[in-house]
Scaffold this motif. Structure first.
Motif, PDB file in Angstrom:
ATOM      1  N   GLN A 189      41.183  39.298  43.702  1.00  0.00           N
ATOM      2  CA  GLN A 189      40.530  39.832  44.014  1.00  0.00           C
ATOM      3  C   GLN A 189      39.465  40.271  43.758  1.00  0.00           C
ATOM      4  O   GLN A 189      38.023  40.491  43.376  1.00  0.00           O
ATOM      5  CB  GLN A 189      40.769  40.820  45.208  1.00  0.00           C
ATOM      6  CG  GLN A 189      41.318  41.183  46.390  1.00  0.00           C
ATOM      7  CD  GLN A 189      42.686  41.116  46.181  1.00  0.00           C
ATOM      8  OE1 GLN A 189      43.215  40.642  44.947  1.00  0.00           O
ATOM      9  NE2 GLN A 189      43.204  41.626  47.212  1.00  0.00           N
ATOM     10  N   LEU A 190      39.508  40.336  41.797  1.00  0.00           N
ATOM     11  CA  LEU A 190      38.877  41.207  40.847  1.00  0.00           C
ATOM     12  C   LEU A 190      38.939  39.955  39.784  1.00  0.00           C
ATOM     13  O   LEU A 190      37.279  40.291  39.483  1.00  0.00           O
ATOM     14  CB  LEU A 190      39.734  42.253  40.203  1.00  0.00           C
ATOM     15  CG  LEU A 190      40.084  43.296  41.093  1.00  0.00           C
ATOM     16  CD1 LEU A 190      40.444  44.009  40.419  1.00  0.00           C
ATOM     17  CD2 LEU A 190      38.755  43.982  41.642  1.00  0.00           C
ATOM     18  N   CYS A 191      39.482  39.115  39.547  1.00  0.00           N
ATOM     19  CA  CYS A 191      39.035  38.095  38.643  1.00  0.00           C
ATOM     20  C   CYS A 191      38.369  37.219  38.929  1.00  0.00           C
ATOM     21  O   CYS A 191      39.036  35.781  39.256  1.00  0.00           O
ATOM     22  CB  CYS A 191      40.473  37.103  38.674  1.00  0.00           C
ATOM     23  SG  CYS A 191      40.601  36.596  36.372  1.00  0.00           S
ATOM     24  N   PHE A 192      37.460  36.617  38.329  1.00  0.00           N
ATOM     25  CA  PHE A 192      36.117  36.290  39.448  1.00  0.00           C
ATOM     26  C   PHE A 192      35.218  35.675  38.189  1.00  0.00           C
ATOM     27  O   PHE A 192      34.048  35.317  38.159  1.00  0.00           O
ATOM     28  CB  PHE A 192      35.472  36.844  40.700  1.00  0.00           C
ATOM     29  CG  PHE A 192      34.569  37.906  39.992  1.00  0.00           C
ATOM     30  CD1 PHE A 192      35.271  38.774  40.604  1.00  0.00           C
ATOM     31  CD2 PHE A 192      33.450  38.837  39.480  1.00  0.00           C
ATOM     32  CE1 PHE A 192      34.555  40.296  40.570  1.00  0.00           C
ATOM     33  CE2 PHE A 192      33.099  39.788  39.220  1.00  0.00           C
ATOM     34  CZ  PHE A 192      33.677  40.511  39.390  1.00  0.00           C
ATOM     35  N   ASN A 193      35.508  35.631  36.753  1.00  0.00           N
ATOM     36  CA  ASN A 193      34.798  35.238  35.521  1.00  0.00           C
ATOM     37  C   ASN A 193      35.701  34.223  35.032  1.00  0.00           C
ATOM     38  O   ASN A 193      37.477  34.292  34.686  1.00  0.00           O
ATOM     39  CB  ASN A 193      34.514  36.474  35.060  1.00  0.00           C
ATOM     40  CG  ASN A 193      33.733  36.014  33.609  1.00  0.00           C
ATOM     41  OD1 ASN A 193      33.975  35.068  33.003  1.00  0.00           O
ATOM     42  ND2 ASN A 193      33.232  36.923  32.768  1.00  0.00           N
ATOM     43  N   GLU A 194      35.709  33.122  34.559  1.00  0.00           N
ATOM     44  CA  GLU A 194      36.289  31.753  33.939  1.00  0.00           C
ATOM     45  C   GLU A 194      36.975  32.907  32.766  1.00  0.00           C
ATOM     46  O   GLU A 194      37.965  32.774  31.820  1.00  0.00           O
ATOM     47  CB  GLU A 194      36.236  30.773  34.093  1.00  0.00           C
ATOM     48  CG  GLU A 194      34.486  30.642  32.646  1.00  0.00           C
ATOM     49  CD  GLU A 194      34.237  29.515  33.213  1.00  0.00           C
ATOM     50  OE1 GLU A 194      35.135  28.477  32.292  1.00  0.00           O
ATOM     51  OE2 GLU A 194      32.951  29.259  32.760  1.00  0.00           O
ATOM     52  N   PHE A 195      36.257  33.789  32.276  1.00  0.00           N
ATOM     53  CA  PHE A 195      36.211  34.083  30.537  1.00  0.00           C
ATOM     54  C   PHE A 195      36.512  35.829  30.684  1.00  0.00           C
ATOM     55  O   PHE A 195      36.473  36.314  30.133  1.00  0.00           O
ATOM     56  CB  PHE A 195      34.841  34.175  29.906  1.00  0.00           C
ATOM     57  CG  PHE A 195      34.497  32.998  29.390  1.00  0.00           C
ATOM     58  CD1 PHE A 195      34.892  32.242  28.771  1.00  0.00           C
ATOM     59  CD2 PHE A 195      33.224  32.561  30.249  1.00  0.00           C
ATOM     60  CE1 PHE A 195      34.991  30.835  28.733  1.00  0.00           C
ATOM     61  CE2 PHE A 195      32.706  30.982  29.856  1.00  0.00           C
ATOM     62  CZ  PHE A 195      33.815  30.166  28.811  1.00  0.00           C
ATOM     63  N   SER A 196      37.679  35.703  31.583  1.00  0.00           N
ATOM     64  CA  SER A 196      37.705  36.763  32.121  1.00  0.00           C
ATOM     65  C   SER A 196      40.112  37.039  32.565  1.00  0.00           C
ATOM     66  O   SER A 196      39.799  37.071  33.615  1.00  0.00           O
ATOM     67  CB  SER A 196      37.232  38.118  33.088  1.00  0.00           C
ATOM     68  OG  SER A 196      38.264  39.061  33.409  1.00  0.00           O
ATOM     69  N   GLN A 197      40.328  37.076  31.801  1.00  0.00           N
ATOM     70  CA  GLN A 197      41.838  36.740  31.436  1.00  0.00           C
ATOM     71  C   GLN A 197      43.013  37.393  31.861  1.00  0.00           C
ATOM     72  O   GLN A 197      42.636  38.478  30.996  1.00  0.00           O
ATOM     73  CB  GLN A 197      42.343  35.400  30.686  1.00  0.00           C
ATOM     74  CG  GLN A 197      41.621  34.474  30.826  1.00  0.00           C
ATOM     75  CD  GLN A 197      41.319  33.524  32.068  1.00  0.00           C
ATOM     76  OE1 GLN A 197      42.788  33.427  32.722  1.00  0.00           O
ATOM     77  NE2 GLN A 197      40.654  32.771  32.184  1.00  0.00           N
ATOM     78  N   TYR A 198      43.668  37.742  33.049  1.00  0.00           N
ATOM     79  CA  TYR A 198      44.328  39.400  33.141  1.00  0.00           C
ATOM     80  C   TYR A 198      45.440  39.112  32.845  1.00  0.00           C
ATOM     81  O   TYR A 198      46.617  38.509  33.476  1.00  0.00           O
ATOM     82  CB  TYR A 198      44.310  39.232  34.961  1.00  0.00           C
ATOM     83  CG  TYR A 198      43.189  40.266  35.029  1.00  0.00           C
ATOM     84  CD1 TYR A 198      41.662  40.856  34.614  1.00  0.00           C
ATOM     85  CD2 TYR A 198      42.784  40.526  36.536  1.00  0.00           C
ATOM     86  CE1 TYR A 198      40.656  40.929  35.000  1.00  0.00           C
ATOM     87  CE2 TYR A 198      41.626  41.029  36.989  1.00  0.00           C
ATOM     88  CZ  TYR A 198      40.585  41.062  35.764  1.00  0.00           C
ATOM     89  OH  TYR A 198      39.526  42.180  36.731  1.00  0.00           O
ATOM     90  N   ILE A 199      45.948  39.075  31.391  1.00  0.00           N
ATOM     91  CA  ILE A 199      47.489  38.713  30.577  1.00  0.00           C
ATOM     92  C   ILE A 199      47.526  39.866  29.856  1.00  0.00           C
ATOM     93  O   ILE A 199      46.787  41.024  29.888  1.00  0.00           O
ATOM     94  CB  ILE A 199      46.901  37.852  30.021  1.00  0.00           C
ATOM     95  CG1 ILE A 199      45.956  37.904  28.528  1.00  0.00           C
ATOM     96  CG2 ILE A 199      46.614  36.051  30.511  1.00  0.00           C
ATOM     97  CD1 ILE A 199      45.837  36.752  27.414  1.00  0.00           C
TER      98      ILE A 199
END
Length: 292
Positions: A189-199
């Motif tokens: 629902q939130l990770c909608f940017n290729e340059f935003s990795q939830y790691i």
């Protein structure tokens, strides 16, 4: 995801406001300071192998406050040595703040600074195009691997720049933190940017284990006061929610059901503790020191 939702990174001014508020409300820098004071000197003692000049690379260094702490510890373990400090930072405002900080910081006579206003991927392309063989004795990537398209590839490249006795420091949120629980639950629902990795550090150690690289891992307990997030209309609470969800104006643009779900999730014991009327988010970090 509503079409009106957009990444916080799309608004640099609001991102910096929310980030600075996050630093004010958290023990982020305090826990890093404990690591820098108590653990890092031992790691830095063995780099360079008797050299009198060190090459240091900071990737995503921001305004430089942590960088200068790292340089101070390096100088204390190798007194009299000169340091060539290279910085990679895409924000003009942060580079300006870094330069201002350097200008008023004592004991930097033996340190030269070279600022590169670019992303880590642009820096990688720059290095490959120039075909330089420059290596670094110490490379640090602190809280920045979320903002690259391929964290594993970035680590691989930066590791390739290490000298024979160099070390690569990575600091990220811990796999046991509230961040990790939040991201794993709401990634789609939130990770909608290729340059935003939830790691988290768990992802990084799994990658390092798969490659056989040697490393040390340290937990850095840290906390974030998110009480204001639960006061409707609170400006600072809204900025903190932007930072937590990495969404620009989350409270105004998120669908009501998603907002309600996330606000409820943030009250779960996996994410927070409640102390004296305060809602304290688990901001625990992890530091990973990778060997050559």
């Amino acid at each position: 995801m509503a079409s009106s939702m957009k990444t916080l990174l799309s608004d640099e001014s609001r991102y910096l406001k929310s980030f600075n508020l996050f630093l004010d409300r958290s023990t982020e820098h305090k826990c890093m300071q404990v690591f820098i004071d108590e653990i890092l000197p031992g790691e830095l003692a063995s780099i360079g192998d008797g050299k009198c000049s060190f090459n240091v690379l900071g990737v995503g260094s921001g305004a430089g406050a942590v960088d200068l702490q790292l340089l101070s510890k390096l100088q204390s373990k190798h007194p009299g040595a000169s340091v060539n400090n290279e910085i990679v930072e895409p924000s003009s405002e942060q580079i300006h703040n870094y330069k201002v900080l350097v200008a008023k910081t004592p004991n930097l006579e033996n340190v030269s600074f070279n600022w590169n206003k670019m992303t880590s991927s642009a820096y990688e392309n720059h290095v490959k195009e120039k075909k330089e063989n420059k290596t670094f004795d110490f490379i640090h990537m602190i809280q920045m691997l979320y903002y690259v398209s391929d964290p594993a590839a970035t680590i691989k490249f930066m590791h390739s720049l290490l000298g024979p006795k160099g070390k690569l420091l990575i600091i990220l949120v811990s796999g046991t933190s509230g961040w990790s629980h939040l991201w794993k639950t709401f990634k789609h629902q939130l990770c909608f940017n290729e340059f935003s990795q939830y790691i988290s550090t768990q992802d990084i150690t799994e990658y390092l284990d798969s490659t056989g690289l040697k490393y040390q891992h340290y937990d850095l307990p840290s906390y974030l006061d998110i009480t204001e997030c639960f006061t409707e209309g609170d400006e600072k609470g809204e900025l903190l929610m932007d930072f937590l969800t990495e969404t620009c104006e989350f409270n105004k643009t998120a669908p009501p059901d998603l907002k309600a779900e996330i606000m409820s999730f943030l009250r779960q014991p996996e994410c927070i503790t409640e102390e004296d009327g305060k809602i304290i988010f688990n901001n625990t970090l992890g530091a990973i020191v990778v060997e050559p």
